[in-house]
Design a protein around this motif. Structure first.
Motif, mmCIF file in Angstrom:
data_model
loop_
_atom_site.group_PDB
_atom_site.id
_atom_site.type_symbol
_atom_site.label_atom_id
_atom_site.label_comp_id
_atom_site.label_asym_id
_atom_site.label_seq_id
_atom_site.Cartn_x
_atom_site.Cartn_y
_atom_site.Cartn_z
ATOM 1 N N GLY A 1 6.024 -4.715 0.243
ATOM 2 C CA GLY A 1 4.897 -5.113 -0.598
ATOM 3 C C GLY A 1 5.061 -6.482 -1.215
ATOM 4 O O GLY A 1 4.076 -7.138 -1.543
ATOM 5 N N TYR B 1 2.421 1.343 -4.658
ATOM 6 C CA TYR B 1 1.229 0.708 -5.217
ATOM 7 C C TYR B 1 0.690 1.447 -6.450
ATOM 8 O O TYR B 1 -0.451 1.871 -6.493
ATOM 9 N N TYR C 1 0.100 -2.863 4.804
ATOM 10 C CA TYR C 1 0.040 -2.425 3.408
ATOM 11 C C TYR C 1 -0.733 -1.114 3.365
ATOM 12 O O TYR C 1 -1.341 -0.687 4.350
#
Length: 767
Positions: free
Chosen positions: A247, A361, A524
């Motif tokens: 990330g 996330y 992602y």
């Protein structure tokens, strides 16, 4: 069929033999070396930069300062672009910053002929600052009168969103409710990928070529164009093999600056490599998020009302901004559905290094808070937490009103049952009752919620190109990127099955080049296997139909009676092999009548999403005298749909579990409270977990195929990081009776808790 088999990684040989080329391996030996001068104050403005002494250094080529770069801002988040201004990322970044906002901000760059000259020149530059007050805490930054980091964001609030349903205020008036309340805090951590961020740039054929270790080549090309104010087509982005990203590299880090630097030296090659210390400070981190949760429950263990407030410390620049906190808030409503919920999430600028995307996330933070709170609820009710979860978790058939995600299976309960059996949960609970002494054992568990990809929040699209070679093998190209997780192998397996050839006859082009590679938004959101499966199967259908058209001309056989199996054209009626694909490809390419190179390309826009669920069970040993917890067993159970490659899937989970152990017990970036300077920006002082800190990592899968996906897949890359930390926390609670409310749960955190609980009084230690 290749799908479902543990095929060998397509990149294994090149990586273990050192043949694989990373960005560093592609740098021209003539390339200049660039080094960044970072600010030594947390907040202020650059008044002047004296480069006179630096300019005397032999080998210096050029110094570029914050006064020399374009004045317009640009966004850095690795999100798909939107033509709607309301859905565009915040453009608060410049190539170099006159207004510095954290200790380590980028002020100037030295370009020299070699590393030594660049370092010497960098050390000779003198910067005069006008210092401003700084603020490092999100709550302080939100107060009236706090130092303002960006003019357009009053009280430093990047965004505040609410997510409410029902009537919370009325619901809490119900008689006989039990109120459970808690604050939970998560730390700033770093991705710690093996390969630091590196950019190599040069000009060629009227374009700026940027070779970079990035997860998002097509997105970074666009951002470089925006940053330099040039047409996006003037940027060519090449992504070779990448040594991990997690990330951090789902952001435009130094690619725009690298692109700019080559233009300042006549297009000469320039290498901009960051040290490990710079990677810790001047790239991205995981957000520190503080959460306050209130739950009102009936005596039967059902929810009457719930409330969550999340405060996310974003650091100096927006990067991915509010999306991390917003995702965590969204999962709160879905994990344990309740009719009456209030949710607020704030994302706040502070004078700390910028936080961005990191594996999970926002869900590792949310799960630590929510699943710690869930355990606290069960204790308040006098109810076994396993039974509480089974009673209240999202049921089969649940549909989210926003994403339209549907829970097609009772995955949560299936995963919990597998984990409970694997760790012998009931036996361990009984065994660990009424412990005394210095060494104590505990068992705990936690669940996680995750979704796959980013629709409907952002664009989801994938393009694929297939080229039939003369020998019947197929070249495969995708915009989705291999970043070490084994994606290329999974793509190759799906393509082999979709086309009808052998796995070894798929030759995937692993290195993305935006001048050549079909568009894809890349790595992602645990999206790649799920998203790429759509474009792969669509393109394979096109390729097959072209092959069958040619087979009709050559063999005179109708489409309905022919199939392509393992690289051979087969007559369905009697399973007879009529021709190999190699023969067909060669014949048609070299035909004097109708020569054709058979290819196919397509784009698939995905307008659906998929739930991915699972849980962790942890067994810990706590040494009270050392205030230290050690993980003795850790089990992850995942429903990630159909496994494309079981061995790769297990390896993915192992990596996430390892990361989560560090998150739970040891990792935290520390800052000087007065200056904001990062104190442990190196691999000696930053305590990553190692194999010495790991038990054997156990992984189980519940394969509930996702009905909306061509191969039944759903997210797996990020989910393994989400539930181990709260499971470990809950195991420590089971062992000691002490409920930690922050991680990492290291001796510094556990000591005051154990002391307050009286666990250290009259402690007898056996030597």
């Amino acid at each position: 069929m290749s799908v479902g088999k543990s095929e060998k990684r397509v990149d294994a040989f090149d990586k273990v033999t050192g043949r694989a080329k990373y960005t560093e391996d592609l740098v021209d030996p003539r390339a200049y070396v660039a080094k960044i001068l970072h600010s030594t104050i947390p907040h202020g403005r650059v008044v002047s930069i004296d480069t006179s002494e630096a300019e005397k250094i032999e080998g210096l080529v050029k110094i570029v300062t914050c006064f020399d770069v374009p004045k317009h801002g640009f966004p850095t988040a690795g999100h798909p672009w939107s033509t709607d201004p309301h859905h565009q990322d915040i453009a608060d970044r410049k190539l170099l910053n006159e207004h510095v906002r954290y200790y380590g901000d980028d002020v100037a760059v030295v370009i020299a002929k070699n590393e030594v000259s660049a370092t010497q020149a960098l050390n000779k530059i003198k910067v005069e600052y006008e210092e401003y007050p700084a603020v490092f805490d999100a709550f302080e930054a939100m107060k009236d009168g706090a130092p303002q980091l960006h003019e357009d964001f009053p009280n430093n609030i990047i965004n505040h969103t609410t997510n409410n349903r029902g009537n919370y205020q009325e619901a809490i008036k119900e008689e006989g409710l039990i109120k459970v309340e808690g604050w939970y805090d998560t730390p700033v951590v770093q991705h710690s990928h093996i390969e630091n961020g590196i950019v190599y740039s040069y000009e060629e054929s009227g374009k700026i070529v940027v070779v970079a270790s990035t997860q998002i080549p097509h997105i970074v090309r666009r951002i470089c164009g925006q940053a330099l104010g040039v047409p996006w087509s003037k940027i060519r982005l090449i992504k070779p093999y990448i040594g991990g990203g997690f990330g951090n590299k789902q952001d435009a880090l130094y690619e725009p600056l690298g692109a700019f630097l080559t233009t300042q030296v006549g297009g000469h090659p320039v290498k901009l490599d960051t040290s490990r210390e710079e990677t810790f400070v001047s790239n991205r981190t995981r957000h520190k998020i503080t959460m306050h949760i209130v739950s009102y429950l009936r005596k039967d263990g059902t929810f009457a009302a719930r409330k969550l407030e999340a405060y996310s410390n974003n650091g100096a620049y927006a990067s991915h901004g509010h999306s991390i906190a917003a995702k965590g808030l969204g999962c709160f409503h879905q994990l344990y559905p309740c009719d009456n919920v209030e949710g607020d999430a704030y994302t706040v600028y502070t004078n700390r290094p910028t936080a961005g995307a990191m594996r999970g996330y926002g869900i590792p933070q949310a799960m630590f808070a929510v699943e710690s709170h869930t355990e606290d609820i069960a204790r308040a009710l006098g109810m076994d937490s396993y039974e509480f979860r089974m009673k209240n978790l999202m049921p089969k058939g649940y549909v989210d009103g926003f994403s339209k995600n549907e829970n097609y299976y009772d995955s949560f309960r299936e995963c919990l049952e597998v984990g409970k059996k694997a760790i012998d949960y009931d036996k361990k609970l009984e065994e660990f009752k009424n412990q005394t002494g210095n060494i104590r054992r505990g068992i705990g568990h936690a669940v996680f919620w995750y979704n796959t990809a980013v629709y409907p929040i952002s664009l989801e699209t994938s393009a694929c190109r297939m080229v039939l070679n003369q020998d019947g093998s197929v070249q495969l190209m995708l915009g989705e990127t291999e970043i070490g997780q084994g994606a290329d192998t999974a793509f190759s397996q799906m393509a082999a099955d979709a086309i009808g050839v052998k796995f070894e006859d798929i030759h995937i082009i692993t290195n993305q080049d935006t001048d050549i590679t079909p568009f894809g938004t890349a790595a992602y959101a645990s999206r790649q296997t799920f998203i790429a499966s759509f474009s792969i199967t669509k393109t394979a259908r096109i390729l097959r139909e072209k092959i069958f058209d040619h087979a009709y001309k050559l063999l005179g056989i109708t489409r309905e009676n022919i199939d392509l199996i393992d690289g051979n054209l087969v007559r369905i009626s009697d399973n007879r092999i009529l021709m190999s694909l190699a023969e067909l490809a060669t014949t048609e390419l070299y035909s004097f009548v109708n020569s054709e190179h058979i290819t196919a390309e397509s784009t698939y826009q995905i307008r659906n999403n998929a739930y991915s669920f699972g849980c962790s069970f942890a067994e810990v040993e706590v040494d009270l005298s050392l205030c230290k917890a050690t993980v003795k067993r850790l089990i992850n159970v995942h429903d990630c749909g159909k496994l494309i490659n079981p061995q790769l899937a297990e390896a993915q989970v192992h990596g996430g579990m390892s990361m989560a152990i560090g998150y739970a017990l040891s990792e935290e970036l520390k800052y000087d409270e007065k200056t904001g300077r990062t104190l442990n920006n190196n691999l000696l002082d930053y305590k990553l977990s190692t194999t010495m800190d790991h038990p054997d990592l156990e992984v189980y899968f519940v394969e509930n195929a996702e009905p909306t996906s061509p191969y039944g897949t759903k997210a797996l890359g990020e989910p393994p990081t989400c539930s181990p930390a709260p499971a470990i926390r809950n195991a420590i609670l089971n062992a000691t009776g002490v409920a930690a409310t922050q991680c990492p749960m290291n001796p510094h955190v556990l000591y005051p808790l154990f002391k307050e609980a009286g666990l250290l009084d009259n402690l007898e230690i056996e030597l």
